[in-house]
Design a protein around this motif. Structure first.
Motif, PDB file in Angstrom:
ATOM      1  N   SER A  17      -5.812   2.327  -1.260  1.00 44.54           N
ATOM      2  CA  SER A  17      -6.193   3.258  -0.213  1.00 44.54           C
ATOM      3  C   SER A  17      -6.388   2.498   1.095  1.00 44.54           C
ATOM      4  O   SER A  17      -7.102   1.507   1.143  1.00 44.54           O
ATOM      5  CB  SER A  17      -7.465   3.972  -0.642  1.00 44.54           C
ATOM      6  OG  SER A  17      -7.824   4.893   0.314  1.00 44.54           O
ATOM      7  N   ALA A  29       0.826  -1.204   0.000  1.00 40.28           N
ATOM      8  CA  ALA A  29       0.000   0.000   0.000  1.00 40.28           C
ATOM      9  C   ALA A  29       0.866   1.261   0.000  1.00 40.28           C
ATOM     10  O   ALA A  29       0.608   2.226  -0.724  1.00 40.28           O
ATOM     11  CB  ALA A  29      -0.928  -0.004   1.214  1.00 40.28           C
ATOM     12  N   LEU A  30       1.915   1.217   0.826  1.00 45.35           N
ATOM     13  CA  LEU A  30       2.820   2.361   0.934  1.00 45.35           C
ATOM     14  C   LEU A  30       3.456   2.657  -0.428  1.00 45.35           C
ATOM     15  O   LEU A  30       3.492   3.794  -0.892  1.00 45.35           O
ATOM     16  CB  LEU A  30       3.903   2.021   1.964  1.00 45.35           C
ATOM     17  CG  LEU A  30       4.647   3.158   2.632  1.00 45.35           C
ATOM     18  CD1 LEU A  30       3.687   4.059   3.369  1.00 45.35           C
ATOM     19  CD2 LEU A  30       5.674   2.603   3.600  1.00 45.35           C
ATOM     20  N   LEU A  31       3.948   1.615  -1.086  1.00 46.05           N
ATOM     21  CA  LEU A  31       4.607   1.794  -2.380  1.00 46.05           C
ATOM     22  C   LEU A  31       3.625   2.263  -3.444  1.00 46.05           C
ATOM     23  O   LEU A  31       3.977   3.062  -4.306  1.00 46.05           O
ATOM     24  CB  LEU A  31       5.261   0.482  -2.812  1.00 46.05           C
ATOM     25  CG  LEU A  31       6.523   0.111  -2.041  1.00 46.05           C
ATOM     26  CD1 LEU A  31       6.894  -1.331  -2.302  1.00 46.05           C
ATOM     27  CD2 LEU A  31       7.679   1.027  -2.416  1.00 46.05           C
ATOM     28  N   PRO A  78      -3.475   3.657  -6.633  1.00 47.10           N
ATOM     29  CA  PRO A  78      -3.039   3.583  -5.243  1.00 47.10           C
ATOM     30  C   PRO A  78      -3.995   2.731  -4.419  1.00 47.10           C
ATOM     31  O   PRO A  78      -5.205   2.798  -4.599  1.00 47.10           O
ATOM     32  CB  PRO A  78      -3.080   5.033  -4.760  1.00 47.10           C
ATOM     33  CG  PRO A  78      -3.445   5.875  -5.904  1.00 47.10           C
ATOM     34  CD  PRO A  78      -3.941   5.002  -7.009  1.00 47.10           C
ATOM     35  N   ARG A 107      -1.398   3.947 -12.644  1.00 49.78           N
ATOM     36  CA  ARG A 107      -1.164   3.629 -11.241  1.00 49.78           C
ATOM     37  C   ARG A 107      -2.466   3.700 -10.437  1.00 49.78           C
ATOM     38  O   ARG A 107      -3.204   4.671 -10.521  1.00 49.78           O
ATOM     39  CB  ARG A 107      -0.155   4.609 -10.640  1.00 49.78           C
ATOM     40  CG  ARG A 107       0.357   4.237  -9.267  1.00 49.78           C
ATOM     41  CD  ARG A 107       1.440   5.210  -8.842  1.00 49.78           C
ATOM     42  NE  ARG A 107       0.918   6.570  -8.759  1.00 49.78           N
ATOM     43  CZ  ARG A 107       0.401   7.091  -7.641  1.00 49.78           C
ATOM     44  NH1 ARG A 107       0.365   6.390  -6.556  1.00 49.78           N
ATOM     45  NH2 ARG A 107      -0.065   8.334  -7.645  1.00 49.78           N
ATOM     46  N   SER A 150       1.209   4.175  -3.117  1.00 47.77           N
ATOM     47  CA  SER A 150       0.727   5.545  -2.948  1.00 47.77           C
ATOM     48  C   SER A 150       1.728   6.595  -3.397  1.00 47.77           C
ATOM     49  O   SER A 150       1.442   7.778  -3.340  1.00 47.77           O
ATOM     50  CB  SER A 150       0.324   5.774  -1.490  1.00 47.77           C
ATOM     51  OG  SER A 150       1.405   5.497  -0.646  1.00 47.77           O
ATOM     52  N   ILE A 151       2.897   6.161  -3.850  1.00 46.30           N
ATOM     53  CA  ILE A 151       3.904   7.148  -4.245  1.00 46.30           C
ATOM     54  C   ILE A 151       3.784   7.485  -5.717  1.00 46.30           C
ATOM     55  O   ILE A 151       3.903   6.614  -6.576  1.00 46.30           O
ATOM     56  CB  ILE A 151       5.325   6.614  -3.985  1.00 46.30           C
ATOM     57  CG1 ILE A 151       5.439   6.242  -2.526  1.00 46.30           C
ATOM     58  CG2 ILE A 151       6.375   7.636  -4.353  1.00 46.30           C
ATOM     59  CD1 ILE A 151       6.447   5.189  -2.306  1.00 46.30           C
ATOM     60  N   PRO A 152       3.538   8.743  -6.042  1.00 44.17           N
ATOM     61  CA  PRO A 152       3.451   9.109  -7.454  1.00 44.17           C
ATOM     62  C   PRO A 152       4.826   9.067  -8.132  1.00 44.17           C
ATOM     63  O   PRO A 152       5.855   9.236  -7.486  1.00 44.17           O
ATOM     64  CB  PRO A 152       2.887  10.527  -7.425  1.00 44.17           C
ATOM     65  CG  PRO A 152       3.223  11.058  -6.080  1.00 44.17           C
ATOM     66  CD  PRO A 152       3.319   9.885  -5.152  1.00 44.17           C
TER      67      PRO A 152
END
Lengths: 338, 360
Positions: free
Chosen positions: A283, A263-265, A281, A279, A267-269
């Motif tokens: 949530s 999830a963390l990865l 994300p 992409r 969420s990175i644009p």
């Protein structure tokens, strides 16, 4: 195998691990009935190998900075041990602790707050040399100039004050100060987070050059995963006081085993409009729970998209075990099953 | 053809300090179409925020808009009376800031603050405003909105505060929302939620957005069009795909290569831009980027600053050289110069081949 290439060749040492953190716990008591405490670091096992850069990521409040202060013996642990080059630094006191501290330094986020505004740059850089009585007065002065040159500053700037420098230059002074006593281990706590993009790039490149030149081992802490991936050989992900996954920098991105890492990865644009269109994300539900009263079982279960709760996820805290690629470990009952 | 919402022409905003005149915004011209998302990027101090504050006529002392026109739906903002400008702010253009904690009143309940934003403009009666607050908080996806209207800002997390700010910004249904670094103070997971929210609001309400940021990845994620600013000037402008795939100004090119990407597999060296942004009270002659430019030629130093010229479909750049004229060897040399000081000198390959008539 970039890490292997950079291993120091001079010292013949059996143990490739420089720092070994075993069950480190740090609770900050906040009073009240029942001895409430902020469980900032709550049982962390981690290895930092000689010559590598270990990246440590996680959201604010996950305990990254507290762990950094435990590793550098700036804070005492509540429980657990931290072995630095075979010595348990949590048990060291007085002159023995001082001797170990000389080998570990820390670079902070805010180059404005971490330099004394009333000291000249020369004094700032000479202070660690004075503290450890390194060299003669004349040698120290030469060393200060050498340090300034190393970090790309004019060696004649010794009489200037921190306010005369820009943010990037101040961060260079912070790095020079950390290098003054020839440490083998440097903790960078959000060292480039406060800097402008082009300046951050200069500092990142400088950190890489210095690592190569002096065989430094870095613990690089940041919330910016792109920067962490760029600098690190291995990455550890923290969530609510625990390490939930560790892996090689590429494996963690290509095959994350823990749902939080994934999830963390996601969420990175990425600076590429074509990639951005595709992409999606992941949530996460809700927000990070309070570290005073963390959830039962797996701490991530209330926000986890694959959790079985009530069930094993809300009952049993999963240990950090090998999953996925070689040298990869995750603390999840359903690691990789998503 | 979309309708032009905002037209800024040759805007100059200057600060009169004891050290001299600081040209924070130095003659910029751009427009925002209805419903579009425009990104404004550049390093700190390049004039991004001052451009936004100028549009709302909120430039702090000792700054002043010295010349230029700001037309909103054809109406001149710089000539509005105090009453007209109050009406314009919030109703037509709203702005949200980086740090939601300092922008919210700590001793007033969240719901009350959003209400105030509406009643101040007399578009809604107090009863109507109160009813709308919950609806607005739901729109920005604040969970349990009914009970949270009674919370104070400190009871909200950073992400929730930013949602409340966005709710406040949208409360009077503006046609343009200016977001100044709206996610810089937030965690990545929260940042993703806010960006997602802004995308949805742009689609649902048709609100045009102007995103001011130093984060190129956010622009790639949210914006259709990009303006790149340097030293108070626009140096490049164009559709987002073109800016990212074939940037023509060396500053844009360097900016894109100075940030690591999370999807990079190899530890490539970052291109760092040498030196610092110029002092805006005493900018360098010629092209303002030339002291830091890896592809600088003599003309950049001696000739007056180049004008914005067309370099692609709807893409303009302010440069004598342009990236398409830089050879692969030149690019390698520029990357190498980031590697070490003397590595670039060792590369004997031609750094540049300018096609056509270079000496005008």
């Amino acid at each position: 195998m970039q890490a292997a290439d950079r291993k120091p060749t001079t010292a013949v040492r059996a143990d490739p691990v420089l720092v070994r953190i075993n069950g480190a716990v740090k609770h900050f008591p906040i009073g009240g009935f029942g001895g409430l405490a902020v469980r900032a670091v709550d049982g962390v096992d981690l290895e930092i190998r000689r010559g590598e850069t270990l990246g440590l990521v996680g959201e604010s409040g996950c305990g990254k900075s507290t762990l950094a202060r435990l590793v550098t013996a700036l804070l005492p642990v509540t429980a657990g041990s931290i072995m630095f080059d075979g010595q348990d630094i949590t048990r060291l006191r007085g002159s023995k602790l001082r001797r170990v501290r000389r080998r570990m330094q820390i670079i902070f986020q805010d180059p404005f707050a971490s330099l004394d505004p009333r000291m000249t740059v020369g004094d700032i850089l000479q202070e660690p040399l004075d503290n450890f009585s390194i060299g003669t007065v004349r040698e120290r002065r030469v060393r200060v100039q050498e340090l300034l040159r190393l970090v790309g500053l004019n060696p004649n700037f010794t009489n200037r004050y921190p306010h005369e420098f820009s943010g990037g230059q101040r961060q260079r002074i912070g790095i020079a100060r950390a290098l003054a006593v020839n440490p083998s281990f440097i903790v960078c706590d959000e060292a480039v987070s406060a800097l402008d993009v082009s300046i951050a790039a200069q500092i990142i490149n400088l950190l890489q050059d210095l690592q190569r030149e002096f065989n430094l081992t870095y613990l690089f802490i940041a919330h910016d995963l792109a920067v962490v991936r760029h600098l690190s050989d291995r990455i550890a992900v923290m969530y609510l006081g625990k390490v939930v996954e560790t892996a090689d920098r590429n494996d963690i991105y290509d095959r994350p085993q823990h749902p939080y890492t994934k999830a963390l990865l996601s969420s990175i644009p990425v600076p590429d409009p074509a990639v951005e269109r595709e992409r999606a994300p992941i949530s996460l539900k809700g927000e990070i729970p309070s570290p005073v009263n963390p959830p039962s079982g797996c701490r991530f279960h209330p926000r986890c998209p694959i959790a079985r709760a009530p069930g094993i996820c809300s009952d049993v805290d999963p240990p950090l075990e090998p999953h996925g690629a070689e040298d990869q470990a995750a603390a999840c009952h359903f690691a990789g099953q998503f | 053809m979309a309708q032009t919402l905002l037209q800024v022409e040759d805007l100059h905003t200057q600060f009169f300090t004891s050290r001299g005149v600081v040209r924070a915004v130095d003659g910029i011209t751009f427009h925002v179409d209805a419903g579009e998302t425009l990104g404004v990027v550049g390093e700190s101090g390049c004039g991004k925020t001052m451009t936004a504050l100028s549009i709302l006529r909120l430039v702090p002392d000792p700054g002043k808009i010295t010349s230029g026109r700001i037309l909103f739906r054809g109406k001149e903002v710089t000539k509005m009376t105090d009453e007209e400008i109050r009406d314009f702010r919030g109703n037509d253009v709203a702005m949200i800031f980086q740090d939601p904690m300092t922008s919210l009143n700590p001793v007033t309940k969240i719901g009350r603050q959003i209400e105030e934003a509406m009643t101040a403009h007399e578009r809604f009666t107090e009863t109507l405003a109160r009813g709308r607050v919950i609806e607005l908080l739901k729109r920005v996806r604040v969970p349990a909105a009914e009970s949270r209207v009674k919370d104070y800002p400190h009871q909200f997390s950073g992400g929730m505060r930013q949602r409340a700010m966005i709710a406040m910004g949208l409360s009077n249904e503006p046609s343009l929302l200016i977001a100044d670094e709206p996610t810089t103070a937030l965690d990545v997971t929260v940042q993703a939620q806010i960006i997602q929210l802004m995308k949805q609001l742009n689609r649902e309400l048709g609100t045009a957005m102007m995103l001011i940021t130093h984060n190129m990845a956010l622009v790639a994620s949210l914006c259709q069009r990009v303006i790149v600013m340097y030293a108070g000037r626009i140096v490049e402008e164009g559709p987002v795909e073109q800016i990212f795939n074939s940037p023509q100004h060396p500053y844009t090119w360097s900016l894109l290569r100075s940030v690591p990407r999370v999807d990079e597999a190899r530890k490539d060296r970052l291109v760092s831009i040498r030196g610092l942004p110029p002092d805006l009270s005493n900018p360098p002659p010629g092209c303002k980027f030339h002291p830091r430019c890896p592809f600088v030629i003599d003309k950049c130093r001696t000739d007056p600053e180049p004008s914005l010229s067309e370099v692609g479909v709807n893409q303009v750049a302010r440069c004598w050289v342009l990236m398409r004229n830089v050879t692969d060897e030149g690019v390698e040399a520029a990357k190498a110069s980031a590697l070490s000081k003397d590595a670039a000198a060792k590369l004997k390959a031609p750094v540049l081949e300018v096609e056509g008539d270079a000496g005008r």
